[in-house]
Scaffold this motif. Sequence first.
Motif, PDB file in Angstrom:
ATOM      1  N   PHE A 102      22.800  12.068 -12.224  1.00  0.00           N
ATOM      2  CA  PHE A 102      21.549  12.476 -11.590  1.00  0.00           C
ATOM      3  C   PHE A 102      21.597  12.062 -10.131  1.00  0.00           C
ATOM      4  CE2 PHE A 102      19.832  11.393 -16.007  1.00  0.00           C
ATOM      5  CZ  PHE A 102      20.012  12.693 -16.461  1.00  0.00           C
ATOM      6  N   LEU A 103      21.491  13.032  -9.231  1.00  0.00           N
ATOM      7  CA  LEU A 103      21.559  12.771  -7.794  1.00  0.00           C
ATOM      8  C   LEU A 103      20.183  13.000  -7.174  1.00  0.00           C
ATOM      9  CD1 LEU A 103      22.968  12.267  -5.096  1.00  0.00           C
ATOM     10  CD2 LEU A 103      23.749  14.652  -5.138  1.00  0.00           C
ATOM     11  N   LYS A 104      19.595  11.920  -6.680  1.00  0.00           N
ATOM     12  CA  LYS A 104      18.277  11.993  -6.043  1.00  0.00           C
ATOM     13  C   LYS A 104      18.436  12.556  -4.633  1.00  0.00           C
ATOM     14  CE  LYS A 104      14.804   8.758  -4.226  1.00  0.00           C
ATOM     15  NZ  LYS A 104      14.468   7.327  -4.121  1.00  0.00           N
ATOM     16  N   VAL A 105      17.651  13.598  -4.326  1.00  0.00           N
ATOM     17  CA  VAL A 105      17.704  14.212  -2.992  1.00  0.00           C
ATOM     18  C   VAL A 105      16.366  14.134  -2.265  1.00  0.00           C
ATOM     19  CG1 VAL A 105      19.543  15.792  -3.704  1.00  0.00           C
ATOM     20  CG2 VAL A 105      17.154  16.558  -3.835  1.00  0.00           C
ATOM     21  N   GLN A 106      15.303  13.793  -2.999  1.00  0.00           N
ATOM     22  CA  GLN A 106      13.951  13.836  -2.422  1.00  0.00           C
ATOM     23  C   GLN A 106      13.074  12.868  -3.195  1.00  0.00           C
ATOM     24  OE1 GLN A 106      11.133  15.247  -4.111  1.00  0.00           O
ATOM     25  NE2 GLN A 106       9.720  15.169  -2.393  1.00  0.00           N
ATOM     26  N   ASP A 107      12.005  12.388  -2.564  1.00  0.00           N
ATOM     27  CA  ASP A 107      11.073  11.465  -3.217  1.00  0.00           C
ATOM     28  C   ASP A 107       9.668  11.784  -2.727  1.00  0.00           C
ATOM     29  OD1 ASP A 107      10.072   9.404  -4.739  1.00  0.00           O
ATOM     30  OD2 ASP A 107      11.201   7.810  -3.745  1.00  0.00           O
ATOM     31  N   GLY A 108       8.666  11.357  -3.503  1.00  0.00           N
ATOM     32  CA  GLY A 108       7.272  11.528  -3.103  1.00  0.00           C
ATOM     33  C   GLY A 108       6.787  12.979  -3.191  1.00  0.00           C
ATOM     34  N   CYS A 109       5.494  13.167  -2.941  1.00  0.00           N
ATOM     35  CA  CYS A 109       4.916  14.517  -3.044  1.00  0.00           C
ATOM     36  C   CYS A 109       3.670  14.608  -2.175  1.00  0.00           C
ATOM     37  CB  CYS A 109       4.564  14.823  -4.499  1.00  0.00           C
ATOM     38  SG  CYS A 109       4.081  16.544  -4.773  1.00  0.00           S
ATOM     39  N   GLU A 118       0.875  -1.172   0.000  1.00  0.00           N
ATOM     40  CA  GLU A 118       0.000   0.000   0.000  1.00  0.00           C
ATOM     41  C   GLU A 118       0.912   1.222   0.000  1.00  0.00           C
ATOM     42  OE1 GLU A 118      -3.339   0.033  -0.233  1.00  0.00           O
ATOM     43  OE2 GLU A 118      -3.193  -2.147  -0.448  1.00  0.00           O
ATOM     44  N   ILE A 119       0.540   2.243  -0.766  1.00  0.00           N
ATOM     45  CA  ILE A 119       1.454   3.371  -0.934  1.00  0.00           C
ATOM     46  C   ILE A 119       1.714   4.089   0.391  1.00  0.00           C
ATOM     47  CG2 ILE A 119      -0.264   5.143  -1.524  1.00  0.00           C
ATOM     48  CD1 ILE A 119       3.274   4.550  -3.048  1.00  0.00           C
ATOM     49  N   GLU A 120       0.809   3.949   1.358  1.00  0.00           N
ATOM     50  CA  GLU A 120       1.032   4.557   2.673  1.00  0.00           C
ATOM     51  C   GLU A 120       2.265   3.962   3.352  1.00  0.00           C
ATOM     52  OE1 GLU A 120      -1.872   3.387   1.643  1.00  0.00           O
ATOM     53  OE2 GLU A 120      -3.015   5.264   1.408  1.00  0.00           O
ATOM     54  N   ASP A 121       2.658   2.748   2.926  1.00  0.00           N
ATOM     55  CA  ASP A 121       3.833   2.109   3.524  1.00  0.00           C
ATOM     56  C   ASP A 121       5.140   2.652   2.958  1.00  0.00           C
ATOM     57  OD1 ASP A 121       2.147   0.505   5.014  1.00  0.00           O
ATOM     58  OD2 ASP A 121       2.128  -1.105   3.518  1.00  0.00           O
ATOM     59  N   ALA A 122       5.052   3.426   1.880  1.00  0.00           N
ATOM     60  CA  ALA A 122       6.262   3.999   1.271  1.00  0.00           C
ATOM     61  C   ALA A 122       6.631   5.274   2.025  1.00  0.00           C
ATOM     62  CB  ALA A 122       6.032   4.279  -0.212  1.00  0.00           C
ATOM     63  N   ASP A 123       7.078   5.088   3.271  1.00  0.00           N
ATOM     64  CA  ASP A 123       7.359   6.246   4.114  1.00  0.00           C
ATOM     65  C   ASP A 123       8.827   6.305   4.523  1.00  0.00           C
ATOM     66  OD1 ASP A 123       7.453   4.105   5.796  1.00  0.00           O
ATOM     67  OD2 ASP A 123       5.867   4.778   7.149  1.00  0.00           O
ATOM     68  N   TYR A 139      -4.495  16.267 -11.696  1.00  0.00           N
ATOM     69  CA  TYR A 139      -4.199  15.445 -12.876  1.00  0.00           C
ATOM     70  C   TYR A 139      -3.112  14.411 -12.608  1.00  0.00           C
ATOM     71  CZ  TYR A 139      -0.441  18.863 -12.965  1.00  0.00           C
ATOM     72  OH  TYR A 139       0.612  19.667 -12.592  1.00  0.00           O
ATOM     73  N   CYS A 140      -2.525  14.400 -11.418  1.00  0.00           N
ATOM     74  CA  CYS A 140      -1.251  13.709 -11.201  1.00  0.00           C
ATOM     75  C   CYS A 140      -1.399  12.446 -10.353  1.00  0.00           C
ATOM     76  CB  CYS A 140      -0.271  14.672 -10.534  1.00  0.00           C
ATOM     77  SG  CYS A 140       1.393  13.988 -10.358  1.00  0.00           S
ATOM     78  N   THR A 141      -0.720  11.384 -10.788  1.00  0.00           N
ATOM     79  CA  THR A 141      -0.740  10.115 -10.047  1.00  0.00           C
ATOM     80  C   THR A 141       0.530   9.897  -9.226  1.00  0.00           C
ATOM     81  OG1 THR A 141       0.224   8.953 -11.944  1.00  0.00           O
ATOM     82  CG2 THR A 141      -2.194   8.967 -11.773  1.00  0.00           C
ATOM     83  N   ILE A 142       1.466  10.813  -9.288  1.00  0.00           N
ATOM     84  CA  ILE A 142       2.753  10.576  -8.627  1.00  0.00           C
ATOM     85  C   ILE A 142       2.616  10.340  -7.117  1.00  0.00           C
ATOM     86  CG2 ILE A 142       4.964  11.661  -8.031  1.00  0.00           C
ATOM     87  CD1 ILE A 142       5.100  12.685 -10.898  1.00  0.00           C
ATOM     88  N   PRO A 143       1.762  11.101  -6.382  1.00  0.00           N
ATOM     89  CA  PRO A 143       1.608  10.784  -4.951  1.00  0.00           C
ATOM     90  C   PRO A 143       1.092   9.358  -4.724  1.00  0.00           C
ATOM     91  CG  PRO A 143       0.748  12.972  -5.411  1.00  0.00           C
ATOM     92  CD  PRO A 143       1.027  12.332  -6.743  1.00  0.00           C
ATOM     93  N   LEU A 144       0.274   8.854  -5.665  1.00  0.00           N
ATOM     94  CA  LEU A 144      -0.232   7.481  -5.560  1.00  0.00           C
ATOM     95  C   LEU A 144       0.862   6.458  -5.871  1.00  0.00           C
ATOM     96  CD1 LEU A 144      -3.633   7.943  -7.445  1.00  0.00           C
ATOM     97  CD2 LEU A 144      -3.276   7.900  -4.965  1.00  0.00           C
ATOM     98  N   ALA A 145       1.803   6.853  -6.702  1.00  0.00           N
ATOM     99  CA  ALA A 145       2.856   5.929  -7.136  1.00  0.00           C
ATOM    100  C   ALA A 145       4.097   5.985  -6.251  1.00  0.00           C
ATOM    101  CB  ALA A 145       3.257   6.232  -8.581  1.00  0.00           C
ATOM    102  N   ARG A 146       4.345   7.142  -5.633  1.00  0.00           N
ATOM    103  CA  ARG A 146       5.596   7.324  -4.890  1.00  0.00           C
ATOM    104  C   ARG A 146       5.402   7.694  -3.419  1.00  0.00           C
ATOM    105  NH1 ARG A 146      10.553   7.410  -6.979  1.00  0.00           N
ATOM    106  NH2 ARG A 146      10.774   6.982  -9.200  1.00  0.00           N
ATOM    107  N   GLY A 147       4.169   8.013  -3.023  1.00  0.00           N
ATOM    108  CA  GLY A 147       3.936   8.257  -1.607  1.00  0.00           C
ATOM    109  C   GLY A 147       4.219   9.682  -1.168  1.00  0.00           C
ATOM    110  N   ILE A 148       4.349   9.849   0.157  1.00  0.00           N
ATOM    111  CA  ILE A 148       4.498  11.177   0.743  1.00  0.00           C
ATOM    112  C   ILE A 148       5.886  11.760   0.458  1.00  0.00           C
ATOM    113  CG2 ILE A 148       2.844  10.733   2.614  1.00  0.00           C
ATOM    114  CD1 ILE A 148       5.279  10.144   4.428  1.00  0.00           C
ATOM    115  N   SER A 149       5.973  13.077   0.620  1.00  0.00           N
ATOM    116  CA  SER A 149       7.248  13.761   0.432  1.00  0.00           C
ATOM    117  C   SER A 149       8.212  13.394   1.562  1.00  0.00           C
ATOM    118  CB  SER A 149       7.031  15.280   0.414  1.00  0.00           C
ATOM    119  OG  SER A 149       8.259  15.955   0.269  1.00  0.00           O
ATOM    120  N   ARG A 150       9.421  12.991   1.180  1.00  0.00           N
ATOM    121  CA  ARG A 150      10.447  12.658   2.150  1.00  0.00           C
ATOM    122  C   ARG A 150      11.802  12.865   1.483  1.00  0.00           C
ATOM    123  NH1 ARG A 150       7.917   8.743  -0.478  1.00  0.00           N
ATOM    124  NH2 ARG A 150       8.987   6.810  -1.046  1.00  0.00           N
TER     125      ARG A 150
END
Length: 436
Positions: free
Chosen positions: A145-152, A125-130, A158-169
């Motif tokens: 490419f250096l990743k510094v942040q994930d989620g939103c 469940e995307i809530e577990d992506a914390d 119009y956007c599915t990214i929070p559903l696909a990647r979870g909360i901002s962290r």
Amino acid sequence: MRKKVAFHTLGCKLNFSETSTIARSFKQEGFDRVGFEEVADIYVINTCSVTDNADKRFKTVVKQAQKRNENAFVAAIGCYAQLKPKELAAVDGVDLVLGATEKFKLTDYLNDLSKNEQGEVHSCEIEDADFYVGSYAIGDRTRAFLKVQDGCDYKCTYCTIPLARGISRSDTLENVLKNASEIASKGIQEIVLTGVNIGDYGKGEFGNKKHEHTFLELVRALDQVEGVNRLRISSIEPNLLKNETIDFVAQSRNFVPHFHIPLQSGSDEILKKMRRRYLSGLYVDRVKRIREVMPHACIGVDVIVGFPGETDDHFLDTYNFLADLDISYLHVFSYSERDNTEAAVMGGVVSKAVRTKRSKMLRGLSVKKRRAFYESQLGSERMVLFEGENKEGYIHGFTENYVKVKAPWDPQLVNTLHKVRLERIDEDGLVRFAYC
């Protein structure tokens, strides 16, 4: 005999950074990485689900893998794998589908590599992506490419990214700096900061909304990392791009004068329907501030056409807004209906033909904007970083402010920085130069 693994990445810079990190975990487990066009024992496809086109491309990529080795084990990871795991598992040839929290443990799910009759799904469940997993991608030796942040935490309609990647962290500042130093030690000249919403940098794990550090603190710290010649900010929301950050980039040691700032629409009415966190006036202010302190800066813009309810007048508001704005290029997207988003059930659907027409108009405007920006840079002296590919007898490179140049192929130029004077624009729209 060592097994061979190949990777194919669909989508954004963030996906590329994560693919690279996952590939390194395979190397640690004794696998040899080969190109996706080669015969491999395992093919890993990192999926994207921003548009319909990305969904369709997945099936094409699976077929390509099967042609190279019909007995190969095929694994799907990424945003589409999180959003629609059963759909991917049902695609002929797919053996394993991993969701957002499982993808970084891909090697743990590999047993005897025998083909499955039905794709096996492990998806949370995307809530577990914390929790946060740091990543960086190294491609052609010139740019990482250096990743510094994930989620939103934003709720754009119009956007599915929070559903696909979870909360901002976010990654810790300490780990970002460690990764940047590792990248620099490999002789890479440029680092591009990436994430889903990098201006929101600083939020910790487990839904902690408190910012341990700000984005400004991040860029200040990165600017001090030894061995990095260039730092480039990728896409950043206009409401999170503060004056202090713009002013710091203007006088920094290593950050380049290039900003990519999503707009999505020049109509305030449409921006409200999209549930964006700014109106067009704030966007104008951001562009003006950049131009005040960095007149030579490159400014790129994301824009969506054909959002539900976008009338001809709304579109003309966007077109005229962009035509009058001192920007350098556009990335144009036709609106694409995504399941489980508010926009997908809104009225006022714009036909595909109209979306295509509007997209074509804005792409034409982008060509004019880029040409005008390049013309404004002729006669100036810039530092060019040359890329590593021979393209029809030419080597390409980019100035710090993202002017693309070309020169006759010379392998000695690969991954080197040179001071040049921009002289003329060639027939293909790229810039010729003379060495200073």
